[in-house]
Design an enzyme around this catalytic site. Structure first.
Site, PDB file in Angstrom:
ATOM      1  N   LYS A  93       1.422   4.527  -2.865  1.00 44.69           N
ATOM      2  CA  LYS A  93       1.428   5.968  -2.584  1.00 44.69           C
ATOM      3  C   LYS A  93       2.739   6.614  -3.023  1.00 44.69           C
ATOM      4  CE  LYS A  93      -1.764   5.406   1.216  1.00 44.69           C
ATOM      5  NZ  LYS A  93      -1.937   5.196   2.644  1.00 44.69           N
ATOM      6  N   ASP A 147       0.834  -1.203   0.000  1.00 41.93           N
ATOM      7  CA  ASP A 147       0.000   0.000   0.000  1.00 41.93           C
ATOM      8  C   ASP A 147       0.875   1.262   0.000  1.00 41.93           C
ATOM      9  OD1 ASP A 147      -2.612   1.174   0.124  1.00 41.93           O
ATOM     10  OD2 ASP A 147      -2.034   1.843   2.139  1.00 41.93           O
TER      11      ASP A 147
END
Ligand code: ADP
Ligand code: ASP
Ligand code: MG
Length: 818
Positions: A683, A679
């Site tokens: 980003k 994750d």
């Protein structure tokens, strides 16, 4: 003398006729001199057309329509008249009905309804209505008398839209009114030839009857009573926010009506203008409103655009070729040959290169127009000096109209901006040399969107509407709806912004509503919805609704939805989303979406992809756009990992903390998605790409903090068993850090185009040292912020802040769309 005219909807039923009777009683008792024109009862002309075309096609059912025609008029008599008048009028109607019945039967037998016969059939509508109304007024004490306009209005034999012989007609009018001092109740729309054949003045022609009468009588003014509050800034059936225009010039009114504003039949203004007779357009149902005043006075309040109008269906023909350049007389020949064929040209445009001339005509005339033009230019065609005429169908003309446009620069640019931002392609543009109108040819499916976009652009005092299509109503989506609902009154009042959710879908059902879904009841509406959610259908419907200022919001984390971004942006619809899948897939795909949105002039915003509601991406964009250069970005980008490492203190067990984070909803259902850094990698990829680096996920070096056994565990439960066994590993890392007075932080880094994600021990000098809870922190080291880097910190996860981030983007897009 005043001439009043009441349209079909004003006399649609006996109740309305009673209302009009009251209006006219006031005029009468005031001692006014007036005459009144009436249309057929609402819908009657259409139904007469239907019955005669039915009969001509051999369909016996025409008689059903005929029966209801008779009944409707007889019932009105029963409701409105009593005693002797009642019987007389019924008897007269019965005579009319016998003639009409025979006429229709004749049409049925010969299977033909010529324009001449049709005009005769249609005349029964106004003749019946006026006859009934004239007697109703008599019964109410007004000295009214029925006048069949065929007696006085004389035309040529162009059945269906006959041309008036004004000299003869004005004479007739004057004579008739001199000899008949009663209040004349005149049939609209119908007229006759010198020889006495019935003609009509064209659909909507009762307005024209009124102005012909007014000109003949040198009336003081004309009052057109209809079912709206006057001439509105746009067609209220298409632009919900249209509002009445207080005053306008004949020229403006003429342009509005020629460009499709049905409220006034176009030829109406000509006789009034010649005699300088002003017109009032008023609402029969709200007589106290002032309505619209039309005269030759320009008001100088400077409003450039008075109204917006459109012709729903036109075809555009283009004559082009090298043979046109510098040759005189081409336009003359072109329009001459069209005029000879009685083809009316709606709009003309010629490029200054003189390479092409385009003109718009009614679609049913386009084939004939093409043939005529190609015949005229046969020689040039054979020598290839010009190309075969190009015909484009299914187009609309949208026009902005106003006298004051000619005094103000920048009007055209505002027009094109409004259309451009809504992704509307202008196929041709024309500006009348009077500068009274600027017309744009657009695809027919863009007509309504164009009208709404232009209305918003030119009538700024009114609120702007955003139309949201939202997929996903879970934690973020639901919160966003709540926030919109709460903030809506403020935005409307202070920002003139009205947000409507016009499409909504969860994983099961979807609903749509042009007027906006009721935000107090959206859950129920979704539950009761009949449509099952299918994303292709949702997207198709959104495009078909073709509303102005449409924004698509994806509140999911679903690839099936982000796969549609490309086609959505390509349809000139902006997107706002917290879904990271599209922006963190391949760089090629990311770039493609950005380029499509640039090309289409729409916004593709995803601020909430990094740091939830924190202004990370926008800050970085601002830095770059203002000439700064990013040297390094360091960030704690995961709320989940932040929580885990911030809580991992002496005396705690790592496995307990992970479990606790999961129970609190701070991690993915499978905490490994957070712990393995995937994750965070998404980003970081987005940040790096925004900083200008074409980075792929393989380029990001992730320090694997999970032991192999944890990674390999087959289930989440199994994972927890394994991580318990690995507590020592984490404890050792923590203790080592603590020994040096440091804490562990999971840090994403971009430096010189290199990206990495590492578990790092930081000391108390480091900004990450003091992070608490699920806070995110992003540190930008740039040319300008070198000595003391720019730090953004705050909660980087949670429905409230994420929804607020999306909400802020909606406002940004809304501002852009204005
Ligand atoms: P009537 O039966 O009174 O002659 P019409 O139906 O011919 O009435 O014309 C009134 C209608 O024109 C309105 O109900 C409205 O829907 C339509 N219309 C289209 N454009 C405009 C506009 N710019 N302003 C007002 N009405 C308009
Ligand atoms: N009754 C005619 C029509 O419907 C004329 C009018 O209403 O103005 O077209
Ligand atoms: Mg009308």
């Amino acid at each position: 003398m005043k001439v009043l005219k009441f349209g079909g909807s004003s006399v649609a039923n006996p109740e309305r006729i009673k209302g009009i009777t009251n209006i006219l009683k006031d005029y009468y008792s005031n001692g006014e001199k007036f005459t009144v024109v009436f249309s057929a009862f609402g819908g009657v002309t259409d139904s007469l057309i239907e019955m005669s075309t039915g009969a001509a096609a051999g369909d016996e059912n025409y008689s059903v329509l005929f029966d209801s025609f008779c009944k409707r008029h007889n019932d009105a008599v029963k409701e409105l008249l009593q005693n002797e008048l009642h019987d007389d009028v019924l008897a007269q109607l019965a005579d009319n009905h016998i003639v009409l019945k025979n006429l229709l039967y004749g049409i049925f037998l010969v299977r033909e309804a010529s324009p001449r016969t049709m005009d005769y059939v249609l005349s029964f509508g106004e003749r019946n209505s006026c006859f009934i109304i004239a007697h109703t007024l008599r019964q109410n004490g007004i000295n009214a008398r029925f006048l069949d306009a065929r007696k006085i209005i004389k035309t040529n034999r162009k059945f269906g839209s006959a041309k008036v012989d004004f000299d003869l007609t004005y004479n007739n009018i004057r004579e008739y009114y001199n000899e008949n001092p009663e209040i004349q109740i005149v049939t609209g729309f119908v007229a006759s030839t010198k020889g006495g054949l019935t003609t009509t003045l064209g659909r909507g022609g009762s307005d024209y009857t009124a102005s012909i009468l007014a000109a003949g009588l040198n009336a003081k003014h004309i009052e057109i009573w209809t079912d709206v509050d006057g001439v509105l800034t746009a067609d209220p059936r298409i632009v919900k926010k249209a509002f009445p225009i207080k005053t306008m010039t004949y020229g403006e009114a003429m342009e509005m009506s020629h460009f499709g504003a049905k409220v006034i039949y176009p030829p109406t203004l000509q006789p009034a203008l010649l005699k300088k007779i002003p017109l009032y357009i008023k609402n029969t149902f709200k007589p106290s409103l002032t309505g619209t005043f039309i005269s030759d006075q320009t008001d100088s309040n400077g409003i450039p655009v008075r109204g917006i109008s459109s012709i729903n269906h036109v075809a555009l023909l283009t004559l082009q070729g090298s043979g046109l350049f510098g040759v005189t007389g081409i336009a003359g020949r072109l329009f001459n040959c069209l005029a000879q064929a009685e083809i009316n040209v709606i709009l003309i445009t010629q490029g200054s290169s003189e390479h092409s001339i385009s003109f718009a005509v009614q679609p049913q005339l386009s084939e004939n127009a093409r043939k005529r033009v190609e015949k005229e230019f046969k020689l040039e065609l054979s020598t290839e000096q010009i190309e075969p005429v190009k015909v484009e169908g299914d187009l609309s003309v949208v026009a902005i109209i106003g006298e004051n446009m000619r005094y103000q620069p920048g009007i055209a640019s505002r027009l094109f901006q409004a259309l451009g931002k809504n992704g509307i392609n202008c196929i041709a543009i024309a500006q009348g040399s009077s500068e009274l109108n600027v017309s744009v040819v657009v695809s027919r499916e863009d007509e309504s969107k164009s009208l709404n976009a232009l209305h918003e652009a030119f009538f700024l005092s009114k609120t702007k509407e955003l139309h949201l299509f939202m997929v996903g109503v879970g934690l973020i989506g639901g919160t966003l709806i709540d926030q919109i609902k709460k903030q809506a009154p403020f935005l409307k009042e202070n920002r003139s912004l009205e947000i409507k959710i016009t499409g909504l879908a969860n994983s099961k059902k979807m609903v749509f509503n042009d007027d906006g879904i009721d935000l107090d009841n959206w859950k129920q509406e979704l539950q009761d919805a009949v449509l099952k959610t299918e994303i292709p259908v949702f997207v198709k419907k959104m495009k078909e609704m073709n509303l102005s200022n449409t924004i698509f919001i994806d509140n999911t984390a679903d690839k099936n939805i982000s796969d549609f971004y490309e086609s959505i942006l390509d349809s000139s619809i902006s997107i706002s989303t917290p879904n990271k899948i599209a922006t963190s897939s391949s760089y090629l795909q990311y770039k493609r979406l950005k380029n499509i949105s640039d090309k289409r002039g729409v916004q593709f915003l995803y601020e909430t992809n990094v740091g939830a509601g924190l202004p990370v991406i926008s800050t970085m964009k601002d830095l770059i756009n203002s000439g700064d250069r990013i040297i390094k970005i360091e960030g704690v980008l995961s709320g989940s990992l932040s929580y885990i490492f911030n809580s991992f203190k002496k005396g705690t067990r790592f496995s307990d903390i992970v479990r606790n984070a999961k129970d609190l909803g701070f991690t993915e259902p499978d905490p490994r998605i957070d712990l393995n850094g995937i994750d965070v990698r998404r980003k970081l990829l987005i940040l790096a790409r925004e900083a200008g680096y074409p980075i792929e996920s393989e380029d990001v070096k992730i320090e694997n903090i999970l032991p192999e056994s944890c990674q390999a565990a087959e289930s989440v439960d199994q994972f927890f068993i394994e991580i318990e066994k690995s507590n020592d590993v984490f404890e050792k890392l923590r203790a080592n850090a603590e020994k040096d007075s440091k804490v562990l932080r999971f840090i994403a880094k971009l430096e010189n185009g290199e990206t990495s994600i590492v578990l790092q021990a930081v000391d108390s000098d480091h900004p990450f040292y003091g992070l608490s809870g699920s806070d995110n922190m992003i540190i930008f080291t740039t040319e300008r912020y070198k000595e003391r880097p720019l730090v953004i910190t705050g909660p980087g996860a949670g429905a409230e802040v994420t929804a607020a981030g999306v909400f802020a983007e909606l406002i940004t897009i809304g501002n852009y769309l204005s």
